[in-house]
Write an enzyme that holds these catalytic residues in place. Structure first.
Site, PDB file in Angstrom:
ATOM      1  N   CYS A  99       0.838  -1.199   0.000  1.00  7.39           N
ATOM      2  CA  CYS A  99       0.000   0.000   0.000  1.00  7.39           C
ATOM      3  C   CYS A  99       0.874   1.252   0.000  1.00  7.39           C
ATOM      4  O   CYS A  99       1.763   1.397   0.836  1.00  7.39           O
ATOM      5  CB  CYS A  99      -0.906  -0.011   1.228  1.00  7.39           C
ATOM      6  SG  CYS A  99      -1.962   1.425   1.287  1.00  7.39           S
ATOM      7  N   LYS A 138       1.685  -9.715   1.009  1.00  6.69           N
ATOM      8  CA  LYS A 138       1.212  -9.170  -0.281  1.00  6.69           C
ATOM      9  C   LYS A 138       2.093  -7.974  -0.615  1.00  6.69           C
ATOM     10  O   LYS A 138       2.228  -7.060   0.194  1.00  6.69           O
ATOM     11  CB  LYS A 138      -0.246  -8.747  -0.176  1.00  6.69           C
ATOM     12  CG  LYS A 138      -0.799  -8.091  -1.438  1.00  6.69           C
ATOM     13  CD  LYS A 138      -2.315  -7.954  -1.338  1.00  6.69           C
ATOM     14  CE  LYS A 138      -2.918  -7.237  -2.527  1.00  6.69           C
ATOM     15  NZ  LYS A 138      -2.850  -5.782  -2.408  1.00  6.69           N
TER      16      LYS A 138
HETATM   17  C1  LIG Z   1     -10.586   0.848  -2.585  1.00  4.53           C
HETATM   18  C2  LIG Z   1      -9.321   0.034  -2.521  1.00  4.53           C
HETATM   19  C3  LIG Z   1      -8.724  -0.206  -1.300  1.00  4.53           C
HETATM   20  C4  LIG Z   1      -7.563  -0.995  -1.210  1.00  4.53           C
HETATM   21  N1  LIG Z   1      -7.045  -1.292   0.011  1.00  4.53           N
HETATM   22  C5  LIG Z   1      -6.017  -2.185   0.113  1.00  4.53           C
HETATM   23  C6  LIG Z   1      -5.588  -2.689   1.373  1.00  4.53           C
HETATM   24  O1  LIG Z   1      -6.156  -2.396   2.418  1.00  4.53           O
HETATM   25  N2  LIG Z   1      -4.533  -3.558   1.382  1.00  4.53           N
HETATM   26  C7  LIG Z   1      -3.902  -3.963   0.237  1.00  4.53           C
HETATM   27  O2  LIG Z   1      -2.964  -4.755   0.291  1.00  4.53           O
HETATM   28  N3  LIG Z   1      -4.310  -3.514  -0.964  1.00  4.53           N
HETATM   29  C8  LIG Z   1      -5.362  -2.663  -1.050  1.00  4.53           C
HETATM   30  N4  LIG Z   1      -5.834  -2.295  -2.285  1.00  4.53           N
HETATM   31  C9  LIG Z   1      -5.189  -2.855  -3.487  1.00  4.53           C
HETATM   32  C10 LIG Z   1      -5.889  -4.159  -3.900  1.00  4.53           C
HETATM   33  O3  LIG Z   1      -5.778  -5.146  -2.904  1.00  4.53           O
HETATM   34  C11 LIG Z   1      -5.278  -4.684  -5.193  1.00  4.53           C
HETATM   35  O4  LIG Z   1      -3.927  -4.991  -4.970  1.00  4.53           O
HETATM   36  C12 LIG Z   1      -5.365  -3.670  -6.344  1.00  4.53           C
HETATM   37  O5  LIG Z   1      -6.641  -3.075  -6.403  1.00  4.53           O
HETATM   38  C13 LIG Z   1      -5.031  -4.331  -7.679  1.00  4.53           C
HETATM   39  O6  LIG Z   1      -5.922  -5.391  -7.935  1.00  4.53           O
HETATM   40  P1  LIG Z   1      -7.190  -5.206  -8.934  1.00  4.53           P
HETATM   41  O7  LIG Z   1      -6.658  -4.613 -10.201  1.00  4.53           O
HETATM   42  O8  LIG Z   1      -7.738  -6.580  -9.098  1.00  4.53           O
HETATM   43  O9  LIG Z   1      -8.144  -4.262  -8.256  1.00  4.53           O
HETATM   44  C14 LIG Z   1      -6.983  -1.508  -2.382  1.00  4.53           C
HETATM   45  C15 LIG Z   1      -7.604  -1.273  -3.616  1.00  4.53           C
HETATM   46  C16 LIG Z   1      -8.763  -0.520  -3.688  1.00  4.53           C
HETATM   47  C17 LIG Z   1      -9.419  -0.302  -5.041  1.00  4.53           C
END
Ligand SMILES: Cc1cc2nc3c(=O)[nH]c(=O)nc-3n(C[C@H](O)[C@H](O)[C@H](O)COP(=O)(O)O)c2cc1C
Length: 334
Positions: A99, A138
């Site tokens: 993050c 992660k």
């Molecule tokens: C609203 C939002 C909040 C997120 N919060 C976290 C989190 O708390 N911890 C984390 O490791 N990643 C967080 N992410 C990242 C997601 O876990 C993921 O790695 C990222 O969205 C890429 O995957 P995707 O393209 O399938 O969405 C967040 C993503 C979004 C959209």
């Protein structure tokens, strides 16, 4: 979950997402898939230790299997938080090394930990010494001007040496300066090959991939190269995509419940939440993406974004909105 990781069976997960993957969201997702691993929002270790425990960590056994994601960089605190998570029934503890938000950087954890694999390893080690459930990480493929070949190898070597049961990789860099967290999920280019290479180099470790995966077709393709696939935004924005996870990823022959049954169950769930002092919108805000592209979806979204937000809205609003979908002329589909 431990066996699943150790045996490296294929795994499908819904990503941790702050403000999105709360217990109500997970309850919805669980209606569609028995088998997907569902992650919590990130919980900062201090909050897990000192915060209002039930409010921050409470969840229902019906959501299982659920993995608790922790944020932090202090081994002692993370171990204490992991112990609490295990006692509360979580099936896995995951450490956030991905993050990029300012708030997280000022606490010196999240993606900036990509630069200090030894600290991540110490955190994993402390948690592994403390809990019996799997401990996982992660991460990104790197940050800023790091060479992703070197940075990801170093992180992976460190966490696996410390005993991590899996490494989930969001297949893009995080740029720590100049991009918002949202931009950091969109602008740094995806490099799936980098994650596939990591898997080839570590055939005996569980490696999962995340980032930009839009459909189950794509998920199935990735599983030809890695052990696990994690969807975030696509699953949140179109939760009914999860209906085919059990059959397509887990070869389950069990038919998923009908949409009517899901609506009934979510109404009952919302009733219980409201009876406990909650509001309908806490539940329905995660349901807005249902019926994505189907006839009546616009009315569904409208009703859930307006009427369901009234302070005293009852669960009947869900049924009313669903009637709009059921009765919509097919020509409306978009
Ligand atoms: C609203 C939002 C909040 C997120 N919060 C976290 C989190 O708390 N911890 C984390 O490791 N990643 C967080 N992410 C990242 C997601 O876990 C993921 O790695 C990222 O969205 C890429 O995957 P995707 O393209 O399938 O969405 C967040 C993503 C979004 C959209």
């Amino acid at each position: 979950m431990k066996d699943q990781y150790l045996n490296r069976e294929k795994l499908f997960a819904v990503a941790p997402m702050i403000d999105w993957t709360d217990r109500h969201c997970r309850t919805l997702h669980r209606q569609f898939t028995r088998h997907a691993l569902l992650y919590t929002e990130m919980v900062v270790a201090d909050a897990a230790i000192h915060g209002k425990r039930e409010r921050i960590l409470g969840f229902s056994p019906e959501e299982q299997p659920v993995a608790l994601q922790l944020g932090g960089s202090e081994p002692v605190k993370l171990a204490a938080a992991a112990r609490i998570g295990e006692a509360m029934g979580y099936k896995e503890i995951n450490l956030n090394v991905g993050c990029p938000s300012d708030r997280v950087q000022s606490g010196a954890f999240g993606a900036c930990l990509m630069q200090t694999p030894a600290i991540v390893a110490a955190c994993v080690d402390a948690m592994k010494q403390t809990v019996a459930i799997p401990v996982t990480v992660k991460c990104r493929i790197g940050v800023d001007d790091q060479d992703t070949q070197v940075a990801l190898d170093e992180l992976a070597d460190a966490v696996f040496r410390a005993g991590s049961d899996a490494l989930w990789v969001h297949a893009r860099k995080a740029w720590l300066k100049g991009l918002s967290p949202k931009e950091n999920r969109e602008i740094p280019p995806l490099d799936y090959d980098r994650v596939y290479r990591l898997k080839r180099q570590n055939p005996n470790q569980f490696i999962g991939i995340n980032g930009g995966i839009q459909s189950l077709d794509e998920a199935v393709q990735h599983l030809n190269h890695v052990d696990g696939v994690m969807l975030g935004r696509a699953a949140y924005q179109d939760p009914m995509l999860l209906m085919d996870v059990d059959s397509r990823i887990y070869a389950s022959a069990v038919t998923p419940p009908s949409i009517e049954t899901v609506i009934d169950r979510m109404c009952a769930y919302a009733d219980a939440h409201i009876a406990g002092g909650g509001r309908l919108s806490h539940v329905t805000r995660h349901m807005v993406g249902m019926f994505h592209g189907a006839a009546g979806a616009r009315r569904w979204r409208q009703i859930l974004s307006t009427e369901a937000n009234r302070t005293d809205a009852p669960s009947a609003v869900i049924r009313y909105a669903y009637d709009m979908v059921r009765n919509a002329p097919a020509a409306e589909a978009a």
